[in-house]
Design a protein around this motif. Structure first.
Motif, PDB file in Angstrom:
ATOM      1  N   THR A  83     -10.180  12.232 -66.969  1.00 30.37           N
ATOM      2  CA  THR A  83     -10.717  13.336 -66.162  1.00 30.37           C
ATOM      3  C   THR A  83     -11.233  12.829 -64.809  1.00 30.37           C
ATOM      4  OG1 THR A  83     -12.808  13.018 -67.303  1.00 30.37           O
ATOM      5  CG2 THR A  83     -11.436  14.847 -68.048  1.00 30.37           C
ATOM      6  N   ASN A  85     -10.890  12.125 -61.411  1.00 29.82           N
ATOM      7  CA  ASN A  85      -9.759  12.543 -60.576  1.00 29.82           C
ATOM      8  C   ASN A  85     -10.043  12.358 -59.089  1.00 29.82           C
ATOM      9  OD1 ASN A  85     -11.567  14.527 -60.137  1.00 29.82           O
ATOM     10  ND2 ASN A  85     -10.211  16.241 -60.605  1.00 29.82           N
ATOM     11  N   LYS A 104      -6.406  14.319 -66.017  1.00 25.22           N
ATOM     12  CA  LYS A 104      -6.479  15.399 -67.004  1.00 25.22           C
ATOM     13  C   LYS A 104      -6.919  16.694 -66.320  1.00 25.22           C
ATOM     14  CE  LYS A 104      -7.694  12.541 -71.047  1.00 25.22           C
ATOM     15  NZ  LYS A 104      -8.865  11.978 -71.773  1.00 25.22           N
TER      16      LYS A 104
END
Ligand code: SAM
Lengths: 121, 278
Positions: A83, A85, A104
């Motif tokens: 996650t 990012n 993700k």
């Protein structure tokens, strides 16, 4: 059949990733954190690692750095799947020896596209 | 939707954009027209079609054609065309010492195709030998062109076909989105263009990408579009089509090259015609 180690502390994510990778004809195994993953690699080096970042015991980036110092540890293709990012995480991962990076949430198309990018499919 | 309405809309699409819609695509029509009706402040597709019929409102007809286009695309789609560019087309251009290289993406959708080219050429300066390359990108849909110009892509879009090194090198984050650098964006000129029209005003090209758009046209339209393209090719230039598209049985102006699949050139007959016309 190529072997892929799936490293993620979420059982659900591992299961989803496993389904996708099995459809792509990978022989998969799982680890719930970096330490387990490292043990696995020492015993049986996979062709590819799908790697989460935030995990208990040992996180993904520490695992990756340790893996790349292992005998034969330069060989597996490592694809982060996290996650995290932002650009600084991506840059740190690539600097530390990751081959690709998935942000993700992911789906089968993204996994397939990224694995194709690094010559795994 | 009844068959009269379906015939009306599909007829409009065919005349305006060359797009063929078969009756099994009624669901597609409905799913695209309903949001348009809402956006126009109308209660239903029936009302929308009523307005189109009664007023022949050009803006509304254009909007209707626009929502009926399929804009599916992604970075470095199918890889092969980009490999052909790097392995065959660009080396040939350098060998011939061609100046003012011009590339046209004839149905560019949201920009991934021309931007993939721009990034690839920027990333491999040996491909151009430092020559400037002009990339013109066109589409019938102003909606996709706006997005293309902004160069803003979702996290999902930047993970389809784009290697992570390219993301790191050419994009920056902007809120939840990823924006392509000004430098790469400035290498592509976007313009509205309907392939049903005569493209001569764009000048001549060394490379034309016309990918995944002919599939929506009937045989006569495909052949007409390819004829038009054949007239704006510089000698010894290249045409690249989508993976499911071919010139065989469609036109006598282009033929597949011997070296590689998916790469087309003018037939000698078309080439002599092109020289006469130029
Ligand atoms: C599926 S996309 C292909 C995008 C890109 N070339 C690729 O291969 O990924 C097809 C595009 O063709 C455009 N199109 C459809 N009919 C057209 C026409 N008559 N003139 C110009 N563009 C058209 C649509 O708006 C859409 O963006």
């Amino acid at each position: 059949m190529k072997r892929c180690l799936i490293v993620d502390d979420s059982r659900v994510v591992r299961k989803v990733a496993r389904r996708i990778l099995e459809d792509l004809k990978f022989d998969t195994s799982e680890a719930a954190d970096g330490a387990q993953a490292l043990d696995h690699c020492r015993a049986d080096m996979p062709d590819a690692v799908l790697l989460d970042w935030n995990m208990p015991v040992m996180n993904g980036i520490d695992f990756l750095r340790a893996l790349r110092r292992e005998p034969g540890g330069e060989r597996p293709i490592v694809v982060f799947c996290t996650t995290e990012n932002d650009m600084s995480h991506i840059a740190e991962a690539i600097r530390s020896g990751a081959n690709e990076y998935i942000m993700k949430p992911f789906d089968s198309e993204i996994i397939e596209s990224k694995f194709a990018e690094v010559g795994l499919v | 939707m009844n068959s009269i309405d379906f015939e009306f809309v599909s007829g409009l699409l065919r005349r305006r954009a060359g797009i063929v819609l078969t009756a099994d695509k009624t669901y597609l029509l409905e799913s695209r027209l309903a949001p348009l009706a809402r956006k126009e402040g109308l209660n239903s597709i029936d009302d929308l079609l009523q307005v189109v019929r009664a007023r022949r409102d050009e803006r509304l007809i254009t909007a209707l054609v626009d929502v009926m286009t399929t804009n599916e695309t992604f970075f470095f789609r199918d890889k092969t065309p980009f490999e052909l560019m790097a392995d065959v087309v660009m080396p040939k251009m350098l060998e011939e010492n061609r100046q003012n290289l011009r590339i046209w993406c004839a149905a560019c959708s949201t920009g991934q195709e021309p931007y993939s080219l721009a990034m690839m050429l920027d990333d491999n300066p040996r491909l151009t030998g430092g020559r400037p390359v002009e990339i013109v990108a066109t589409d019938i849909s102003t909606r996709v062109l706006e997005k293309a110009k902004a160069g803003l892509y979702s996290q999902f879009e930047v993970q389809r076909g784009l290697p992570i090194q390219m993301l790191m090198k050419y994009f920056h984050q902007k809120d939840d989105l990823w924006q392509l650098s000004d430098r790469i964006r400035s290498k592509v000129t976007f313009k509205e263009f309907n392939l049903m029209e005569e493209p001569r005003a764009f000048g001549q090209f060394d490379v034309i990408f016309c990918r995944n758009v002919l599939i929506y046209f009937d045989a006569a339209t495909k052949s007409k579009v390819l004829d038009n393209l054949s007239r704006i090719m510089r000698p010894n230039s290249y045409l690249l089509l989508g993976a499911a598209e071919t010139v065989i049985g469609v036109t006598k102006k282009f033929e597949a090259t011997k070296e590689r699949r998916g790469l087309y050139q003018l037939t000698s007959q078309a080439a002599s015609g092109a020289i006469r016309a130029a």
